[in-house]
Design a protein around this motif. Structure first.
Motif: not given
Length: 211
Positions: A81-90
């Protein structure tokens, strides 16, 4: 159709401003302020309800927030599972939550598909921001997709990301911009999987798309 009412846009903004802890199907989830909260009536829960059998699959979640969907996929037997987000906090919240729950997910920071490094996946998940309105504050980054810009980029890039025989799940609502034209080569229209009605009368849908 599920007839449960979910909070209005203003309720979501208020929630995102406050940190909270959640227990979701045995997973302990920390949701810091500024990160979309997977509360009981959130679109996150609708995505969780729509998850197919992920056993042995390579899964990518875009805009993963707290990581609860990504971790659920891993717990249910996804091979990777790869999980990405544009938010560093996320991203920090995802790493913390994965550690708390003893689950191995690959957390990457970046915009949309940029962090995927050319990989292809069996299942791609995106719980999109559902409100077609300008972003007026930090909390609305996770809630608003002005003119469907994210939605359009997501659909246009899917053919290069989803493997043959794979699947994409994504959210859409009456408050979202209209669905754009399908990517070139798409064989079917997006199909509605689940629907939930908001307190303000708008519908939230989980749709699936196959290449």
């Amino acid at each position: 159709m599920m007839d449960t009412c979910i909070p209005t846009h203003g309720d979501h903004v208020d929630l995102i401003h406050r940190p909270a802890m959640y227990n979701i199907d045995g997973l302990r989830i920390c949701a810091p302020s500024g990160v979309y909260h997977p509360h009981a009536e959130s679109s996150t829960r609708l995505v969780l309800a729509a998850l197919p059998d992920v056993s042995g699959l390579d899964v990518l979640e875009i805009g993963a927030g707290t990581g609860v969907v990504a971790m659920t996929a891993r717990e249910r037997g996804a091979a990777r599972v790869v999980a990405t987000d544009i938010s560093e906090r996320a991203c920090a919240a995802m790493e913390c939550n994965a550690l708390i729950n003893g689950l191995d997910i690959d957390v990457r920071h970046g915009d949309l598909f940029a962090p995927r490094e050319g990989e292809r996946f069996d299942l791609v998940i995106f719980n999109l921001p559902l409100m077609d309105k300008p972003v007026e504050n930090d909390a609305e980054i996770a809630l608003c997709d002005p003119q469907g810009e994210l939605l359009e980029r997501f659909l246009l890039q899917l053919p290069s990301v989803v493997r043959d025989g794979g699947l994409a799940l994504f959210t859409h609502s009456d408050m979202s911009a209209p669905l754009p034209l399908l990517p070139v080569g798409a064989k079917v229209q997006p199909r509605i999987q689940l629907v939930r009605r908001r307190a303000d009368g708008n519908l939230v849908r989980v749709l699936w798309w196959r290449p």
